[in-house]
Structures are given as C-alpha cells and as structure tokens.
Design a protein around this motif. Sequence first.
Motif, PDB file in Angstrom:
ATOM      1  N   ARG A  74      83.232  42.158   7.435  1.00 14.23           N
ATOM      2  CA  ARG A  74      82.887  43.531   7.040  1.00 14.23           C
ATOM      3  C   ARG A  74      82.788  44.443   8.252  1.00 14.23           C
ATOM      4  N   ARG A 121      88.634  37.685   4.696  1.00 14.41           N
ATOM      5  CA  ARG A 121      87.686  37.912   3.605  1.00 14.41           C
ATOM      6  C   ARG A 121      88.350  37.659   2.249  1.00 14.41           C
ATOM      7  N   LEU A 193      81.530  47.315   0.058  1.00 10.99           N
ATOM      8  CA  LEU A 193      81.826  45.967   0.549  1.00 10.99           C
ATOM      9  C   LEU A 193      80.531  45.309   1.009  1.00 10.99           C
TER      10      LEU A 193
END
Length: 441
Positions: A74, A121, A193
């Motif tokens: 992230r 991710r 996110l």
Amino acid sequence: MPFRDHRPETRTLLGAQLVFNIGFYAVVPFLAGAMGTDYGLDAAAIGLVLGARTFSQQGMFLLGGMLADRWGARRAILTGCLVRIVGYATLAAASGFALFLLGAVLTGAGGALFSPALESRLSHADRPAGTTGSGAGRGSRRSVFVWLAITGEIGAVLGPVVGSFLLGWGFDAALTMGIGVFAAVTVLLWYLLPAEPDHLPPDGEAGVPAAAPSAAGPRWACLRDRRFVVFCALAGMNMLAYNQLYFAVPVELSRRGLDGAWLGALFLLASVLTLLLQLPVSSAGLRMGPGRALAVGFVLEAGAFTLAAVTSVHPGTAPGSMAPLMGTVTVLILGHMLLTPTILSLIPSFVPAHGPAPGRGAYYGLAATCGGVAVLAGNAVLGQLLDLTDRHSWWPGTPWVPLSALTLLAAAALPAVLRGHHSTTRPSDSSAATGPAGGTR
C-alpha cells in the motif's frame, strides 16, 4: 479466506491500474513531439530523455519491489503515485533539457514503485496457478492477472485519445490532467485500499500465516534462487517479443514503403484483439495448464516472427501488402495474451512459503527488470542486424531469425524449468503460490 473478502480490494487495484494507464498514455506518447516542437530540443536530447525514462522504470523495478516488501504494498503504491505527480509537475515546469530529464526519470521511478507493489498485492487474490507442465493446477477460475491485462489495455487505448484531445490546449494541459488523475488516484487509494494485515494467508485459507510485509528477511533471495532467475530470463523473451510492436514492426512498415499512419492501425488491431480475446484465450490457457500455455504462447510468438521473416522485403521495393504485418501482429498478440497472465500468476510459486521469507514485490520486480534488460539487449542486437542486412543486402528476413530462435528456446525450456521447480517444491508450497481467483468464474 474466501475470495469475497478480497473482491473490493481487487476491484480497487484494477481500477487504479486503469486510471494509472490513462494518466500515463495521455502524456508520455506526446512527450517527444512536445520537446522537439514546443521547446526545440534536438533528436539526441529527446532520445536521451526517453531512454532515461524507460531505464529508470525498467531498471528500478527490482528496487521498487524490494521497497514494497519493506514498506508494504500500500505504501509503495501511494508513493509511486506521488513520485509520478512530482515527475509530471517537473515536466510542466521544464523549459530545457535538464528539467525534462529529471521529470522523465521521476516519471519512470513512479512506475517502478507502483507496478511491482500492485502486482504483489493482486497476487494474494489470484487462483493457484500450479507448477507442472502437463495440466496440474488447472481450474475453472481465471487468474486476476487476466483482468489486469484487460484494464491496462483499456487505459492504453483511452489515454492517447484523451491526450490528443487535450493537446489542443497545449502539452501543459495534458500534464495538468495527468497530475489531477494521479492525485485523485492517490486520494482514493488512501481511503479505499486497506493496510496489509500482519499476516496474509497466501493460500487463501485462514491459519496459514505468511511473513508480514515489513518483516526482516532475505530480501535478495530472488537473486539467489537460480531456478527463478532462469525463469525470469526466459519469461523476459515475452516482453522482448511484444516490444517489437514499437521497434521492428515500424521498421518493417518503412521497408514496405507503407505510410506511417498504418502503424496506428496496427496498434488499434492489437488493442481490439486484447479486449475481445483476452478472456477466451486465458480460458484456453487454463485448460492447457501453465507449462503448455507457456510453450504454446512462445511458439505463437515464434510463428509471428517467422511469418514476418518470410514476407519481409528489402527497403525501396514496391509498396507491399499490409496483410502479412497484420497477420504477424495478430499471432504475436495471441501469444502475448496467453503468456502474460500465466507468467504473472506463476511468480508467487517461487516465493518461499515458510521461514523468514521475503515478500513477493522483489520477485515481481526482478521479473520486470529481466524483461527490461531483454528489451535493451535484444533491440540493440536487432538494430545492428537491421543495419547490416540493409547495408549488405542479406536476406531481408535475417533480423527476425534471432527473435524466432529466442522465443522457441523459451517455449522448449520453460516447461522443463517448471517441472523441475515442481519436483523440488514442498506440497504446501504450490498452494501458497497464489490465493483464490480474481475476476469472475
């Protein structure tokens, strides 16, 4: 953990990829023209700026992936967006070579931070890819990387359209739009996110912990895994093959005496094929299994280059037909559509499942960097062959022969690499390769 827990995050990441590509392709394809027409930079300076942008992105993918492992995906994704904003702002402020060069390098660095982190991710929402060449790991669910390819292609199609429209107000208008796009993406990702949990279950089931993103571990493990390095070197032939849409295909158009406007038609053909056929091609790849999908994909790319070779002509001859080049692009794109999701979904199977394992970002970064090195070295050799062929009147298909040979080598060797990898992988490791499926069934 079931896929429904991943789906909102996956949609967020795919949407980010779409918008990121729109912002990129609305600006970068027009950078060379703006530097030459609006600011009077010579060809050498323009080439250096564009080369520095490509090198800063491809060369830094491994570093970007390692930072994603250290910071968490992230943070790396958000940082990549911010760095690209700074890069575009620098380009907007530029009036000479130095700032254009700095802006281009920052633009590439932003992509190097963003892409490996996003792929890492996403891989936690992917289906098990399997590691054998004979169909193991087959399933009814498509890899999430199929949807990544489709959303990326939509962005690549829409971006130049938006950029062409904005150029009516000048290049700065396109840059301003790009800054706004990346700023909006950054804000949305900040809120939408979620941060990585302390333990991501890589096989999609609770109770199987993986290393936390920031956990200390052998961050250079991907480079010490010789089998993975070989896998990346061979898989990099796919990027070299696809890059010929930008290098060898335009040269072949010129050889045939065809107008440069036809190049736009070939790019449109490639995009339409990707948008229409990516899903059925990926379904065929699932039925084949990863080893066969890799072999067939590279054989298709070799077939594309063989078709280009046997239909090639010497420069200065009568204008040729577009049909052979359209066939070349069609077969090349079919192979690329089969290969790319398969390669990306296999990468996590090389990441150690237990112990002080590194995150996946470095593995995705190394794969991308190997592709960039393959493009750099391959295009340098191909350029020399093109010059020598024209200078000495060799058979006009000569430059295409090494491309056919390299892709055939990958077709033959990659299934063997996967078979060997499967034989040395613990049973639990294959399940840790990827999580549940992304997209739809």
